[in-house]
Write a protein that holds these residues in place. Sequence first.
Motif, mmCIF file in Angstrom:
data_model
loop_
_atom_site.group_PDB
_atom_site.id
_atom_site.type_symbol
_atom_site.label_atom_id
_atom_site.label_comp_id
_atom_site.label_asym_id
_atom_site.label_seq_id
_atom_site.Cartn_x
_atom_site.Cartn_y
_atom_site.Cartn_z
ATOM 1 N N VAL A 1 2.930 10.343 17.527
ATOM 2 C CA VAL A 1 3.663 11.613 17.525
ATOM 3 C C VAL A 1 5.162 11.355 17.671
ATOM 4 O O VAL A 1 5.975 11.932 16.934
ATOM 5 C CB VAL A 1 3.142 12.541 18.644
ATOM 6 N N VAL A 2 5.540 10.496 18.599
ATOM 7 C CA VAL A 2 6.962 10.191 18.807
ATOM 8 C C VAL A 2 7.561 9.567 17.556
ATOM 9 O O VAL A 2 8.658 9.949 17.116
ATOM 10 C CB VAL A 2 7.153 9.275 20.036
ATOM 11 N N LEU A 3 6.865 8.634 16.955
ATOM 12 C CA LEU A 3 7.367 7.993 15.739
ATOM 13 C C LEU A 3 7.479 9.004 14.598
ATOM 14 O O LEU A 3 8.443 8.983 13.834
ATOM 15 C CB LEU A 3 6.459 6.830 15.338
ATOM 16 N N GLY A 4 6.523 9.910 14.501
ATOM 17 C CA GLY A 4 6.590 10.960 13.485
ATOM 18 C C GLY A 4 7.798 11.851 13.676
ATOM 19 O O GLY A 4 8.474 12.228 12.705
ATOM 20 N N LEU A 5 8.097 12.198 14.944
ATOM 21 C CA LEU A 5 9.271 13.024 15.225
ATOM 22 C C LEU A 5 10.563 12.284 14.897
ATOM 23 O O LEU A 5 11.498 12.873 14.337
ATOM 24 C CB LEU A 5 9.266 13.453 16.692
ATOM 25 N N VAL A 6 10.632 10.996 15.229
ATOM 26 C CA VAL A 6 11.825 10.204 14.914
ATOM 27 C C VAL A 6 12.035 10.153 13.406
ATOM 28 O O VAL A 6 13.161 10.339 12.910
ATOM 29 C CB VAL A 6 11.707 8.780 15.516
ATOM 30 N N ILE A 7 10.976 9.933 12.665
ATOM 31 C CA ILE A 7 11.092 9.874 11.202
ATOM 32 C C ILE A 7 11.510 11.233 10.643
ATOM 33 O O ILE A 7 12.339 11.317 9.728
ATOM 34 C CB ILE A 7 9.773 9.387 10.577
ATOM 35 N N ALA A 8 10.975 12.324 11.191
ATOM 36 C CA ALA A 8 11.339 13.664 10.725
ATOM 37 C C ALA A 8 12.817 13.952 10.982
ATOM 38 O O ALA A 8 13.508 14.524 10.122
ATOM 39 C CB ALA A 8 10.456 14.708 11.406
ATOM 40 N N VAL A 9 13.312 13.567 12.157
ATOM 41 C CA VAL A 9 14.729 13.786 12.480
ATOM 42 C C VAL A 9 15.618 12.954 11.558
ATOM 43 O O VAL A 9 16.621 13.457 11.022
ATOM 44 C CB VAL A 9 15.005 13.466 13.971
ATOM 45 N N LEU A 10 15.267 11.688 11.354
ATOM 46 C CA LEU A 10 16.057 10.842 10.448
ATOM 47 C C LEU A 10 16.046 11.392 9.024
ATOM 48 O O LEU A 10 17.070 11.394 8.333
ATOM 49 C CB LEU A 10 15.529 9.403 10.458
ATOM 50 N N ASP A 11 14.898 11.895 8.596
ATOM 51 C CA ASP A 11 14.786 12.467 7.260
ATOM 52 C C ASP A 11 15.690 13.691 7.127
ATOM 53 O O ASP A 11 16.380 13.854 6.120
ATOM 54 C CB ASP A 11 13.331 12.839 6.978
ATOM 55 N N ALA A 12 15.687 14.553 8.146
ATOM 56 C CA ALA A 12 16.528 15.752 8.104
ATOM 57 C C ALA A 12 18.003 15.377 8.077
ATOM 58 O O ALA A 12 18.799 15.980 7.333
ATOM 59 C CB ALA A 12 16.215 16.645 9.305
ATOM 60 N N LEU A 13 18.391 14.384 8.895
ATOM 61 C CA LEU A 13 19.794 13.953 8.914
ATOM 62 C C LEU A 13 20.207 13.346 7.569
ATOM 63 O O LEU A 13 21.308 13.627 7.072
ATOM 64 C CB LEU A 13 20.028 12.947 10.041
ATOM 65 N N LEU A 14 19.357 12.534 6.993
ATOM 66 C CA LEU A 14 19.681 11.932 5.693
ATOM 67 C C LEU A 14 19.766 12.998 4.601
ATOM 68 O O LEU A 14 20.642 12.947 3.733
ATOM 69 C CB LEU A 14 18.646 10.872 5.331
ATOM 70 N N LYS A 15 18.878 13.967 4.647
ATOM 71 C CA LYS A 15 18.902 15.054 3.664
ATOM 72 C C LYS A 15 20.202 15.842 3.795
ATOM 73 O O LYS A 15 20.852 16.167 2.799
ATOM 74 C CB LYS A 15 17.703 15.976 3.857
ATOM 75 N N TYR A 16 20.595 16.137 5.025
ATOM 76 C CA TYR A 16 21.843 16.849 5.273
ATOM 77 C C TYR A 16 23.026 16.037 4.756
ATOM 78 O O TYR A 16 23.919 16.580 4.099
ATOM 79 C CB TYR A 16 21.982 17.108 6.777
ATOM 80 N N GLY A 17 23.034 14.739 5.014
ATOM 81 C CA GLY A 17 24.120 13.889 4.529
ATOM 82 C C GLY A 17 24.184 13.816 3.021
ATOM 83 O O GLY A 17 25.255 13.879 2.425
ATOM 84 N N VAL A 18 23.023 13.705 2.377
ATOM 85 C CA VAL A 18 22.992 13.636 0.917
ATOM 86 C C VAL A 18 23.443 14.965 0.321
ATOM 87 O O VAL A 18 24.181 14.998 -0.668
ATOM 88 C CB VAL A 18 21.582 13.244 0.421
ATOM 89 N N ASP A 19 23.015 16.079 0.932
ATOM 90 C CA ASP A 19 23.455 17.396 0.442
ATOM 91 C C ASP A 19 24.963 17.537 0.516
ATOM 92 O O ASP A 19 25.598 18.110 -0.386
ATOM 93 C CB ASP A 19 22.775 18.511 1.241
ATOM 94 N N ILE A 20 25.574 17.037 1.594
ATOM 95 C CA ILE A 20 27.038 17.093 1.722
ATOM 96 C C ILE A 20 27.692 16.255 0.631
ATOM 97 O O ILE A 20 28.664 16.682 -0.002
ATOM 98 C CB ILE A 20 27.471 16.623 3.126
ATOM 99 N N LEU A 21 27.160 15.036 0.393
ATOM 100 C CA LEU A 21 27.739 14.162 -0.631
ATOM 101 C C LEU A 21 27.590 14.747 -2.024
ATOM 102 O O LEU A 21 28.494 14.633 -2.864
ATOM 103 C CB LEU A 21 27.085 12.782 -0.569
ATOM 104 N N VAL A 22 26.476 15.403 -2.299
ATOM 105 C CA VAL A 22 26.251 15.978 -3.634
ATOM 106 C C VAL A 22 27.170 17.175 -3.860
ATOM 107 O O VAL A 22 27.638 17.422 -4.980
ATOM 108 C CB VAL A 22 24.760 16.383 -3.789
ATOM 109 N N SER A 23 27.454 17.935 -2.806
ATOM 110 C CA SER A 23 28.279 19.143 -2.960
ATOM 111 C C SER A 23 29.768 18.824 -3.117
ATOM 112 O O SER A 23 30.556 19.706 -3.376
ATOM 113 C CB SER A 23 28.070 20.075 -1.774
ATOM 114 N N LEU A 24 30.172 17.586 -2.932
ATOM 115 C CA LEU A 24 31.599 17.241 -3.071
ATOM 116 C C LEU A 24 32.087 17.330 -4.483
ATOM 117 O O LEU A 24 31.765 17.105 -5.465
ATOM 118 C CB LEU A 24 31.858 15.844 -2.501
#
Length: 68
Positions: free
Chosen positions: A45-68
């Motif tokens: 469960v903890v590892l799943g949550l860590v992966i979900a948080v990292l995925d959300a952060l990476l998605k947010y970062g990629v969305d920012i880079l694409v919108s530039l």
Amino acid sequence: MGDKNTEKAPKTSWFAGLKTEFGKIIWPDKKSLTRQTIAVVAVSVVLGLVIAVLDALLKYGVDILVSL
């Protein structure tokens, strides 16, 4: 060259050998098995949550880079 050992080991039943090997297994008691199961579930469960948080952060970062 070398001495060849032509003596063969006595053949025993495959099932008898299997039964002997199963007799050597040390099965965990119920308390130990419960603790290990809880540990595996908790780590999963903890590892799943860590992966979900990292995925959300990476998605947010990629969305920012694409919108530039």
